[in-house]
Design a protein around this motif. Structure first.
Motif, mmCIF file in Angstrom:
data_model
loop_
_atom_site.group_PDB
_atom_site.id
_atom_site.type_symbol
_atom_site.label_atom_id
_atom_site.label_comp_id
_atom_site.label_asym_id
_atom_site.label_seq_id
_atom_site.Cartn_x
_atom_site.Cartn_y
_atom_site.Cartn_z
ATOM 1 N N TYR A 1 0.847 -1.194 0.000
ATOM 2 C CA TYR A 1 0.000 0.000 0.000
ATOM 3 C C TYR A 1 0.885 1.249 0.000
ATOM 4 O O TYR A 1 2.103 1.165 0.215
ATOM 5 N N ASP A 2 0.290 2.403 -0.243
ATOM 6 C CA ASP A 2 1.016 3.669 -0.195
ATOM 7 C C ASP A 2 1.293 4.052 1.263
ATOM 8 O O ASP A 2 0.549 3.656 2.168
ATOM 9 N N PRO A 3 2.361 4.828 1.508
ATOM 10 C CA PRO A 3 2.736 5.139 2.893
ATOM 11 C C PRO A 3 1.678 5.962 3.622
ATOM 12 O O PRO A 3 0.984 6.787 3.036
ATOM 13 N N GLU A 4 1.617 5.731 4.935
ATOM 14 C CA GLU A 4 0.695 6.442 5.800
ATOM 15 C C GLU A 4 1.480 7.115 6.921
ATOM 16 O O GLU A 4 2.481 6.572 7.405
ATOM 17 N N VAL A 5 1.030 8.283 7.364
ATOM 18 C CA VAL A 5 1.778 9.078 8.334
ATOM 19 C C VAL A 5 1.487 8.684 9.778
ATOM 20 O O VAL A 5 2.268 8.981 10.690
ATOM 21 N N GLU A 6 0.396 7.977 10.031
ATOM 22 C CA GLU A 6 -0.017 7.699 11.419
ATOM 23 C C GLU A 6 1.036 6.974 12.256
ATOM 24 O O GLU A 6 1.251 7.339 13.430
ATOM 25 N N PRO A 7 1.735 5.946 11.724
ATOM 26 C CA PRO A 7 2.751 5.290 12.561
ATOM 27 C C PRO A 7 3.846 6.243 13.042
ATOM 28 O O PRO A 7 4.344 6.094 14.169
ATOM 29 N N MET A 8 4.231 7.222 12.230
ATOM 30 C CA MET A 8 5.227 8.186 12.670
ATOM 31 C C MET A 8 4.669 9.073 13.780
ATOM 32 O O MET A 8 5.363 9.352 14.773
ATOM 33 N N LEU A 9 3.454 9.539 13.620
ATOM 34 C CA LEU A 9 2.850 10.379 14.654
ATOM 35 C C LEU A 9 2.743 9.614 15.969
ATOM 36 O O LEU A 9 2.979 10.176 17.045
ATOM 37 N N GLU A 10 2.405 8.353 15.884
ATOM 38 C CA GLU A 10 2.329 7.528 17.094
ATOM 39 C C GLU A 10 3.706 7.343 17.716
ATOM 40 O O GLU A 10 3.877 7.462 18.938
ATOM 41 N N ALA A 11 4.708 7.046 16.879
ATOM 42 C CA ALA A 11 6.055 6.822 17.388
ATOM 43 C C ALA A 11 6.609 8.069 18.050
ATOM 44 O O ALA A 11 7.361 7.989 19.032
ATOM 45 N N ARG A 12 6.239 9.229 17.533
ATOM 46 C CA ARG A 12 6.693 10.494 18.099
ATOM 47 C C ARG A 12 5.866 10.934 19.303
ATOM 48 O O ARG A 12 6.184 11.924 19.955
ATOM 49 N N GLY A 13 4.796 10.206 19.577
ATOM 50 C CA GLY A 13 3.952 10.571 20.697
ATOM 51 C C GLY A 13 3.065 11.761 20.442
ATOM 52 O O GLY A 13 2.518 12.367 21.381
ATOM 53 N N LEU A 14 2.870 12.117 19.182
ATOM 54 C CA LEU A 14 2.039 13.275 18.841
ATOM 55 C C LEU A 14 0.568 12.906 18.713
ATOM 56 O O LEU A 14 -0.298 13.777 18.738
ATOM 57 N N VAL A 15 0.281 11.625 18.529
ATOM 58 C CA VAL A 15 -1.089 11.121 18.605
ATOM 59 C C VAL A 15 -1.046 9.824 19.393
ATOM 60 O O VAL A 15 -0.005 9.165 19.484
#
Length: 724
Positions: A706-720
Motif C-alpha cells: 500500500y502507499d505510505p501512511e503518516v499515522e505510525p510516525m505520529l504515534e512513534a513520536r507521541g504526537l497522537v
C-alpha cells in the motif's frame, strides 16, 4: 545522516552520470578509442588502474596527498576524451553506443574522486583543501561540457525518442529515462547563449560551495568555547572533562578546557552543564560560529549562493531553485513538500508550548528564578527526563561501548535479518588509525562487500555522519561494493573506553542502513545501484534500520556494561523506551524547522534571495508557527552544510518524509512477524536491494502492499495516541 549521504554528496559535486563511472577505463562502443586511450596513458600514478587490493579497495599506504590533483586532472582529461568519442561516433546512435557508453565513461575520475571526496571530508588538511579549491571549478566545467554538449545530447535524445528506446524494459529503460532527464535538467534544451551563461553560473556555484564547506569546517574548529576551570564544566562526565582538557592542550591552551563544537545547533553538553553561564557560552559559540564577521563568516557566501541558485532556476525556466531541484524526487514539488511539513505544525506547536511550560515550572520549583532560554532547554529537559524516567546518559553510556555496539548490535541485527556475516580485516590500509575494516559475506557464504568504519570526531573532519562508496557495485564492470560509514562520536580520553550516547547508537544503526542499501546493490548500471536514489527516498533504508536498535533480541546482545559484561537491566530498557517520546518539541521541532528553512531559502526569486541572510532567516522562522525563540533549527543558515555544500538543497525535508516511510514500513514488519529471515529476504527483494531500478512508489508498494501512511510516525513520536 552521500550518495555521500549525509550520507554522501561530497564537496566536489557532480551530476549522477559523472559520479557513476566504473572502475575500468572503457571507450564507447563502436567509437574511436585512441583519444581516450592517449589521455589516460599519460597518467601513471596510483589511480591509473584499479587497486590490486581485495574488492579494488583503496591502497591508502601507497597514496600521498600530492597524488590527488594529478589524478583528478588526468581523470578530467580522460573523461573529456571519452565523451568526445561518444559524441563524434559516426555510427547511428543506439542504446549501447550512447547510453551505456556514457555509463562507462569516467572510470579514472570516479576512482580518484571516490577516495579524495572522503578524505577531504573526513581527514582533510591544507594540501587537500587546496586541491579541492583548485579542482571544483574544473569539475563543474566538465559536468557542463558533458550535459551541454549539443552533439552528445542529440544522440541521447535520438535514442530516447527511438523505437528501440521505447521498447526497453527494466534497468535499461530506467537508465535511458534518467539519463535523458538529467540532460534536460542540466540545461541541454537551452539556447547556445543561455548555455554559456549557465556554465559561468555553475563555475561560480562550485567555487562557492567548496569555499563554504572549507570555511565552515575551519570556523567550527576555531569557535570551540574555552573555559578556565573544570568547575565551569560541572555536570559533564569526568571523561568528557578530561577530553575537554586534552582538546584545549591540543589547541595550545594547556590548563584550560575546550569543548569541540558539533555539526548541529544543540550540543550534548547543554543537557549536562549546571553552570548557566557556561551553557550560554557554549550555545552562543554554536549558533554564531560563522556569522559574527571576520575570517570565518559564511553569510556573504550564502547570499551569493542563494541568489545564483535562484537565477539559475530562472534561466532553466523554473519559478525557483526548489522547483528545479525536485525533478527526480518521490515528492515532486516544493508545494507538496511544504504541505507535508506544515501538517505537523499544529500538533508540534502545541507540544512545544506544553513542554516549555513544563520546563519553566520545573526550574521555578527547584529554585531557579529564570526565564527559559534556548541554552536552558536541553538542561531542564534532561532534569525533567531524569525525574520522570530516572534516566541519564551516565547510566546509559557504560552499556554502549562503540565497537561492541557495531559488532554485537549493528552487525548482529543484519546477520539475524538478512543472513550476512562479518569478518574483521586488519591487513588492509586505512586513512586513519582509529578506523576498522570488515569483509562482508552474503547468506550463501559468498563475498558481498567490504566495509570501513570511521567513528570518531577530530578537528579536520566535517561534522555529522554519512555513508559513501569507495567502489560502486555494478554487473557492467564486475565490481562489488566497498562502503564506508563516517560518524563523529566524541573520542575517548587516553586509556578510557569509547562509549556512545543513545543518539550515537541510533546514528550507527542509521548509517549502516545506508551501508546495507549499498551492500545489497544488485544492479547492472552503477548510476542506478544501491543508494544512488532520490534524496527523499535514500534516507528511508537508513531510518528504517534505526528500528533494529531497540528490538529486544538485538539490544540485549550489544547493550552490555563495558566493565562487567552485564546485560543492560530490563528496567533501564523500559526507561529508554518510555523516554523515547519525551521532548518531541525539540526532537522533531529542530529538524522540521531546518527543513522548512531550507525550502524557504530555495523558493526565493533572485531579487528576494539577495537580502541579508540573518534577517531573512529571522523572518522565515517567525512565520513557521513554532517556538523558534526557544528551539532554533538544527542547523542555522550560516552552518547549514547539508544545503549549501552537500547536495541537500530543497531536500532536507527528506529526513522527515523518509522517517514517515520508515515508521510505516516498520509497522508492516511488526504486523508480519518482526525480525525474521523471511521478512529480511522480502525487505531486500522489494526495496533494499533494488537501487533505482524501479519507481520509488512502486518499490514501496512492493514492500508493504500500500502507499505510505503518516499515522505510525505520529504515534512513534507521541504526537497522537496509539489505537488505530
Amino acid at each position: 545522516m552521500k550518495i555521500r549521504l549525509m550520507t554522501a554528496t561530497a564537496p566536489l559535486v557532480l551530476g549522477a552520470m559523472l559520479m557513476s563511472g566504473c572502475t575500468t577505463v572503457s571507450a564507447a562502443t563502436d567509437a574511436p578509442k585512441a583519444a581516450a586511450g592517449d589521455a589516460a596513458t599519460t597518467y601513471a600514478g596510483p589511480f591509473a588502474k584499479p587497486s590490486t587490493l581485495p574488492f579494488h579497495a583503496p591502497d591508502f599506504a601507497s597514496i600521498g596527498d600530492s597524488d590527488y590533483q594529478p589524478a583528478i586532472e588526468a581523470g578530467i582529461a580522460a573523461k573529456r576524451a571519452e565523451i568526445a568519442a561518444i559524441a563524434d561516433n559516426p555510427a547511428a546512435p543506439d542504446f549501447d553506443n550512447t547510453i551505456v557508453a556514457l555509463e562507462k565513461a569516467g572510470s579514472l575520475l570516479t576512482r580518484v574522486r571516490n577516495v579524495f571526496d572522503q578524505l577531504v571530508s573526513a581527514n582533510t588538511n591544507d594540501t587537500l583543501d587546496a586541491v579541492d579549491t583548485a579542482m571544483s571549478p574544473k569539475l563543474a566545467a566538465l559536468d557542463d561540457d558533458m550535459y551541454l554538449n549539443e552533439k552528445l545530447f542529440a544522440r541521447v535524445k535520438s535514442v530516447h525518442d527511438s523505437a528501440q528506446g521505447k521498447a526497453l524494459t527494466g534497468e535499461d529503460a530506467m537508465l535511458l529515462a534518467t539519463t535523458y532527464a538529467d540532460f534536460v535538467h542540466e540545461g541541454a534544451l537551452l539556447a547556445p547563449a543561455q548555455k554559456a551563461q549557465l556554465k559561468q553560473m555553475n563555475l561560480r556555484l562550485a567555487s562557492l560551495e567548496t569555499e563554504f564547506s572549507q570555511k565552515l569546517t575551519a570556523g567550527t574548529a576555531a569557535a570551540d568555547p574555552v573555559f578556565d576551570s573544570a568547575a565551569q564544566l560541572d555536570g559533564m562526565p569526568e571523561a568528557a572533562i578530561a577530553a575537554a582538557a586534552k582538546h584545549a592542550e591540543d589547541k595550545g591552551l594547556k590548563g584550560k578546557y575546550a569543548i569541540a563544537l558539533l555539526n548541529f545547533t544543540q550540543h550534548p553538553a547543554l543537557s549536562q552543564l549546571k553552570n548557566r553561564a557556561s551553557r550560554k557560552t557554549l550555545f552562543e559559540a554554536s549558533v554564531n560560529r560563522t556569522s559574527s564577521g571576520g575570517e570565518y563568516d559564511t553569510t556573504g557566501i550564502v547570499s551569493e549562493l542563494a541568489t545564483l541558485r535562484a537565477k539559475k532556476a530562472a534561466l532553466l525556466g523554473k519559478p525557483d531553485f526548489a522547483s528545479w531541484q525536485m525533478y527526480d524526487r518521490m515528492v515532486t514539488s516544493p508545494a507538496k513538500a511544504m504541505s507535508f511539513m506544515q501538517s505537523f505544525v499544529p500538533a508540534l506547536s502545541a507540544a512545544q508550548t506544553r513542554e516549555a511550560k513544563e520546563l519553566q515550572d520545573f526550574a521555578k520549583a527547584h529554585g531557579d528564578d529564570i526565564a527559559l532560554q534556548p541554552w536552558d532547554w536541553g538542561y531542564y529537559a534532561e532534569q525533567v527526563r531524569r525525574a520522570k524516567y530516572d534516566l541519564d546518559d551516565a547510566q546509559i553510556k557504560p552499556y554502549f561501548e562503540v565497537w561492541r555496539v557495531l559488532e554485537d548490535g549493528v552487525f548482529h541485527a543484519a546477520t539475524k535479518t538478512y543472513g550476512i556475516t562479518f569478518k574483521r580485516r586488519t591487513d588492509l590500509p586505512v586513512y586513519h588509525p582509529t578506523m576498522r575494516t570488515y569483509e562482508v559475506y552474503d547468506k550463501d557464504g559468498s563475498e558481498l562487500a567490504l566495509f570501513y568504519f570511521d567513528p570518531f570526531a577530530r578537528p579536520n573532519k566535517q561534522g555529522g555522519a554519512w555513508m559513501g562508496n569507495f567502489v560502486e557495485q555494478s554487473y557492467l564492470t564486475g565490481d562489488k561494493p566497498v562502503i564506508f560509514n563516517t560518524l563523529n562520536i566524541v573520542p575517548p580520553a587516553e586509556g578510557q573506553p569509547a562509549l556512545a550516547t543513545w543518539d550515537n547508537v541510533t546514528t550507527m544503526f542509521h548509517e549502516f542502513g545506508h551501508a546495507l542499501h549499498g551492500m545489497f546493490a544488485s544492479q547492472k548500471y552503477p548510476s542506478l545501484a544501491g543508494s544512488n536514489t532520490a534524496r527523499d527516498f535514500v534516507e528511508f533504508p537508513s531510518q528504517f534500520n534505526e528500528n533494529f536498535a531497540t528490538v529486544p533480541e538485538v539490544l540485549n546482545h550489544y547493550a552490555k556494561h563495558y566493565r562487567t559484561g552485564a546485560a543492560i537491566p530490563p528496567e533501564l530498557i523500559g526507561k529508554i523506551e518510555a523516554a523515547s517520546r519525551f521532548n518531541q518539541g525539540l526532537g522533531l521541532g529542530e529538524t522540521l524547522e531546518a527543513a522548512m528553512l531550507d525550502m524557504d531559502w530555495h523558493r526565493l526569486t533572485p531579487e528576494q534571495a539577495g537580502q541579508p541572510p540573518m534577517a531573512f532567516e529571522g523572518k522565515a522562522l517567525a512565520e513557521m508557527g513554532l517556538r523558534t525563540d526557544l528551539i532554533p533549527p538544527r542547523y542555522r543558515t550560516p552552518y547549514f552544510r547539508h544545503i549549501w555544500s552537500n547536495g541537500y538543497s530543497a531536500g532536507y525535508y527528506a529526513y522527515i518524509w523518509t522517517e514517515m516511510l520508515a515508521h510505516d514500513g516498520w509497522d508492516w514488519v511488526e504486523k508480519h512477524g518482526g525480525m525474521t529471515r523471511a521478512n529480511g529476504d522480502h525487505i531486500r527483494a522489494s526495496f533494499l536491494g533494488q537501487g533505482h531500478s524501479k519507481d520509488y512508489a512502486v518499490m514501496y508498494r512492493d514492500f508493504t502492499g500500500y502507499d505510505p501512511e503518516v499515522e505510525p510516525m505520529l504515534e512513534a513520536r507521541g504526537l497522537v495516541s496509539k489505537g488505530r
